[in-house]
Design an enzyme around this catalytic site. Sequence first.
Site, short mmCIF file in Angstrom:
data_model
loop_
_atom_site.label_atom_id
_atom_site.label_comp_id
_atom_site.label_asym_id
_atom_site.label_seq_id
_atom_site.Cartn_x
_atom_site.Cartn_y
_atom_site.Cartn_z
N GLU A 1 -10.07 34.87 -7.99
CA GLU A 1 -8.75 34.42 -8.45
C GLU A 1 -7.89 33.85 -7.32
O GLU A 1 -6.83 34.40 -6.98
CB GLU A 1 -8.02 35.55 -9.16
CG GLU A 1 -8.72 36.02 -10.42
CD GLU A 1 -7.90 37.00 -11.23
OE1 GLU A 1 -7.11 37.76 -10.64
OE2 GLU A 1 -8.07 37.03 -12.46
N GLU B 1 -14.11 37.63 -16.82
CA GLU B 1 -13.33 38.85 -17.04
C GLU B 1 -12.65 38.68 -18.39
O GLU B 1 -11.74 37.85 -18.53
CB GLU B 1 -12.25 39.05 -15.96
CG GLU B 1 -12.82 39.34 -14.60
CD GLU B 1 -11.74 39.68 -13.57
OE1 GLU B 1 -10.65 40.12 -13.96
OE2 GLU B 1 -12.01 39.48 -12.37
C1 GAL Z 1 -7.90 40.40 -12.62
C2 GAL Z 1 -8.70 40.59 -11.34
C3 GAL Z 1 -9.51 41.86 -11.38
C4 GAL Z 1 -8.68 43.00 -11.85
C5 GAL Z 1 -8.13 42.68 -13.21
C6 GAL Z 1 -7.33 43.84 -13.77
O1 GAL Z 1 -6.82 39.56 -12.39
O2 GAL Z 1 -9.56 39.52 -11.10
O3 GAL Z 1 -10.00 42.13 -10.09
O4 GAL Z 1 -7.64 43.21 -10.96
O5 GAL Z 1 -7.31 41.56 -13.12
O6 GAL Z 1 -6.93 43.58 -15.06
#
Ligand code: GAL
Length: 649
Positions: free
Chosen positions: A142, A304
């Site tokens: 990110e 994710e």
């Molecule tokens: C994302 C990030 C992850 C984790 C996640 C939590 O932004 O890439 O590492 O922090 O959020 O929801």
Amino acid sequence: MYFGVDYYPEHWDIDLIESDLKRMKEMGVNIVRIGEFAWHLMEKEEGKYDFSFFDMVIEKLNKNELKVMFGTPTATFPAWLAKKYPSILSKDEKLMVRSFGGRRQYCYNSDIYWEYSEKIVRKLVSHYKNEKSIISWQVDNEFGHEGSDMCFCEQCQEKFRSFLKEKYETIEKLNETYGTIFWGQTYNSFDEIPVPLKTITTHNPTLQLDWARFRSYSLNNYANSQIRLVRELKGEHQTVTTNLSGGFFKKFYDHEENTKELDFVSYDNYPVWGGLKEPVSPAEIAMTLDFIRGLQDKNFWIVEQLMGAQGHNVIGYLPRPDQAKMWAYQAFAHGCENMLWFRWRGMTKGAEQFCFGIIDHDNKDGRKYNEVKSFIEDMSKYENVVISPIHSEVAVVYDFDNVWSWNYQQQSQKFNFTDELVRLYSPFYEQNINIDVISVKKDFSKYKVLVLPVMQIIDKDLQEKLESFTEAGGTIVFSYRAGIKDKDNNIHFGKTAPCLVKEMTGIEVVEIESLQEGQDVKIESVVETSSDSGKCGVWRDIIKTVTATPLYRYKDKFYDEYACVTVNKYKSGEVYYIGGGVNQEILENIASEILVKNGIKGVKSSKDLEVYPRNIDGEKYLFITNHSSEEKEFENIKLNSYESTVVKL
Ligand code: GAL
């Protein structure tokens, strides 16, 4: 298709791994993502590289026939590195150092960080380039998220000055472009130019836009060098990607530039986050997915996908049963081809104790496990549909220069760029059609309708591109403030707004008003057959029509002869102008009129029932997602709260 989880075996007693992998397999997983924050585990002391932990993990993954997406670990660096070289730490607007302890605190302009991250990535990727199970590399994690796109440190200051010198060549040229005569800010040399630290009132708008461009350049320079490095070292069977976080328009980097060298774009899809009492609107989620697809104009991965409630110190809304599953359907509808969920199991220690995953801290297979399992079973049946390209006839167009220009000068307290983009995206989204969200640099010729929300920067090039679009019969929709500025973020001189698109829109903006909280003005239809009325907030352009036809006018004492919404026949096309923050019902009527005129067929559905069409080899599929807590019906198909389905017509 790949379905997987974000797995952090280093967070757990390693004895758990066998049962974790077994349960993942039973859930339908065929890939895991690992490694992206584990620099210290790979280099506990400077120069002592050790990948044995991941060798062991990969061996187990191999035994279970699980593939791997491996993250390069540069989003968090080891404490020894920060101690040895504090200059790698970025500084905020008040020149306060972002201390070791969080994440992403490195400065993109730190030569030392470049050097050390190159070393670790070289070792890591070379070590695993022949590893068959690793099918993809995720570079960093990110980029630019959580404010990490900004740094005001001395290294940045120096490089900002060089950046300006290269751009303007002479200080006179810079002074002239910025208009530094104002407030007596004329610079004698480049080394007098500040980075926009906190000051009284505000910095020069052109300096601010250049600063945003410099931030974007700094981030992308680092990101692209990392991407190239991985590409140079990786095995032939391995691909390269990076995961984008949401909130694109609040960030100071050009996302297209960031992703242009990737094999595919990956996205982290979180429709809700800590502190939010409800998820963002279905239209806004859809818009973000279309934005991601628009970056490379092709389908993408989600690496994710939210499953449980999230938050660092403050937790947000709890996705209701089937709601997170429904977001997965929506993502596949809009072009996601492969999905990994964040995260396998919620962590008991560390900063993300409250980021809930598929499995909770009790380590039991619960509701969320079953939802993911059933989703994978269902979606696996539609591979041919999922991998088919999406062709849209409507595009919503943005330009990061324009976004940043607004970011520094909102002009109304109520202004928010994303909201204004969604304001114009949403009425088309409601018609259940395919929409692309694309940058202004993209080719417009394949579209019938272009929507340009609050495009205040319009230069000659864009004007010409839009002229050709209307020559070919296209329809353009502008909203307020269109065209008032040039690429230097200065207002066009000697031209009546909307300046370079004045002829195209057939209007003149005679006055403007910034509308504040609770200040909505009334508007009414001027079409004889309609008594439609509505309101407009945030902003209003007070419009005199020249060749355009007024559609709505203001309904107040001083301005009732002036228009708020107009349409103009221009060349072979039509140009709409929405002169303010007009309410959704009116915009939906306008959108359906535009679609009818352009022969674009939507699908009628009730509110919060998204019906997304996918066409493949003459066959038509609908991805139906019920975004509401109520039961809904679509053509005799009943959907419970948050239920989703795919149907073939
Ligand atoms: C994302 C990030 C992850 C984790 C996640 C939590 O932004 O890439 O590492 O922090 O959020 O929801």
